[in-house]
Design an enzyme around this catalytic site. Structure first.
Site, PDB file in Angstrom:
ATOM      1  N   VAL A  70       0.865  -1.083  -0.141  1.00 23.80           N
ATOM      2  CA  VAL A  70       0.049   0.323  -0.122  1.00 23.80           C
ATOM      3  C   VAL A  70       0.954   1.163   0.002  1.00 23.80           C
ATOM      4  CG1 VAL A  70      -1.822   1.341   1.098  1.00 23.80           C
ATOM      5  CG2 VAL A  70      -2.051  -1.096   1.371  1.00 23.80           C
ATOM      6  N   ASP A  81     -12.430 -10.667   9.094  1.00 25.11           N
ATOM      7  CA  ASP A  81     -11.366 -10.230   9.684  1.00 25.11           C
ATOM      8  C   ASP A  81     -11.271  -8.893  10.395  1.00 25.11           C
ATOM      9  OD1 ASP A  81      -8.715 -10.665  10.115  1.00 25.11           O
ATOM     10  OD2 ASP A  81      -7.640  -9.828   8.304  1.00 25.11           O
TER      11      ASP A  81
END
Length: 447
Positions: free
Chosen positions: A117, A230
């Site tokens: 990222v 998650d």
């Protein structure tokens, strides 16, 4: 002689001595004289040239800072490394194909199993964004396309006005065989917040503010039968550091209730009993994770820091008790952890296998649990947790203890081992701990 001091009444009383040409100062091409700071920054190439006439500088030969590790190009015509990650450099451009926006790479934000990222600037809108560059592998590509379809649906149909604390997907494109997803840029995650607080717990007020927003997001997801799969402090990000507004991120493992194909989901500390036991699961697994998260926000440390699936389950059982028999009988993985016992009257029941027996059967090196808290009872841990401030008045202590009792009841509703009895987000939203927000207003929540 000692200097004489005069009272300054107006600007005209000041008589500064100005050096018209400071000694050893170089002339500035734009007029006037250059300060040493300018000579060693803005004009450093010419300063070097004065020192050494042989010195040559070309900006095109300036090495770019590489952000990817390892940085050696071995795949995809040298664009990818051995891990199939795209090699990213500061000031490189992502996108820019036909009808594509261009994104200038500024810095790395994180690296994971899925890819990287990076912080980028959209060169058309000037907005600074986060771009997730997926590994050049079919499995990661397909999984990320699933994330795209879920976020597209949430952003355009479910939460059109960005009111329910769900991540916004701004753009998507392919760059040199890598899928790139463009997200709004957010701030620190809640794990970092706990870490910055030296792993001491946050105030009940702040925990409440976070829980209210997470329940709002989970209500919306439950309505459309989507499971995040998650939820953990790392996947909850502050929008900025000025207020406690948050967003839920990383829908890479998310799925629809009708398509629960994966058995290995949820990060271990936040994994629900039904997932560990191999039972069918629903949106209630996110509520279990929420219970673990809010407990961790208050305590500063994870409630069930299991070192393995067996260790995770043994910690849950020690604190909450055994799962009902139907869960053990129906769970595909349950025989790995439990054994049947018969008492002297012929009654059958189940018990957790001993650590030694489990380790022998599975050839693992199971270790006794590392303990963060002296008590094993959740209510006791919360009641005996240190007060948030020193020298609190009796009325403040009384208010804090009332808050804590309410918090204990709230977490116990989320951490019901039986998913059929565990609270839904709608039920949890109506709990007194969530509704009791009279002491919270604006930035006061950070206190």
């Amino acid at each position: 002689p000692a200097p004489v001091f005069y009272k300054v009444r107006s600007q005209s009383d000041l008589h500064p001595r100005r050096n018209v040409q400071p000694q050893y100062r170089r002339a500035d091409p734009d007029g006037g004289f250059m300060s040493p700071l300018q000579a060693l920054t803005l004009h450093i190439p010419s300063t070097y040239r004065i020192c050494n006439p042989q010195f040559k500088y070309e900006s095109s030969r300036n090495p770019r800072r590489v952000l990817t590790k390892p940085s050696k190009g071995t795949k995809n015509n040298g664009y990818d490394n051995d891990d199939s990650d795209y090699i990213l450099y500061v000031n490189d451009i992502l996108g820019g194909g036909q009808d594509q926006q261009k994104y200038l790479i500024l810095d790395i934000l994180g690296q994971g199993t899925f890819g990287q990222v990076v912080k980028c600037q959209n060169l058309k809108t000037q907005e600074v964004v986060a771009v997730k560059v997926i590994k050049n592998k079919p499995a990661y590509f397909n999984q990320s396309m699933m994330e795209v379809s879920i976020l597209d649906y949430l952003n355009t149909s479910v939460d059109r006005n960005d009111e329910h604390h769900l991540l916004r997907l701004r753009d998507k494109f392919i760059h040199r065989e890598h899928l790139c997803l463009v997200f709004e840029l957010l701030s620190s995650n809640l794990y970092d917040l706990i870490k910055q607080n030296q792993f001491r717990g946050l105030s009940t007020n702040l925990v409440r503010v976070f829980a209210q927003q997470l329940l709002d997001a989970l209500c919306v997801l439950k309505e459309v039968k989507l499971i995040h799969c998650d939820l953990k402090p790392e996947n909850i990000l502050l929008k900025n550091l000025e207020s406690p507004a948050i967003k839920v991120i990383d829908f890479g493992s998310a799925c629809h209730e009708r398509q629960t194909v994966y058995t290995y989901i949820q990060s271990r500390f936040y994994r629900s009993p039904e997932v560990i036991l191999g039972l069918p699961y629903s949106t209630s697994i996110d509520m279990w994770s929420l219970g673990c998260i809010v407990a961790e926000l208050f305590l500063g440390l994870p409630l069930f820091p299991g070192s393995s699936e067996y260790n995770q389950l043994s910690r849950i059982i020690e604190m909450i008790g055994m799962p009902p028999s139907w869960m053990i009988e129906m769970g595909k993985q349950a025989p790995e952890f439990f054994e049947k016992v018969t008492n002297e009257y012929g009654d059958k029941s189940y018990r957790l296998k001993s650590m030694d027996k489990y380790a022998r059967e599975h050839k693992t090196n199971e270790q006794p649990s590392k303990r963060y808290f002296a008590a094993t009872n959740f209510a006791e841990i919360v009641r005996t947790y240190p007060m948030p401030k020193r020298n609190m008045k009796p009325t403040e202590i009384n208010w804090e203890m009332q808050n804590r009792e309410s918090f204990i009841d709230f977490v116990q509703g989320l951490l019901n081992i039986n998913p059929a009895e565990r609270w839904t987000p709608e039920q949890a939203k109506m709990h007194n701990f969530i509704l009791n927000s009279k002491h919270v207003s604006g930035a006061g929540a950070w206190e």
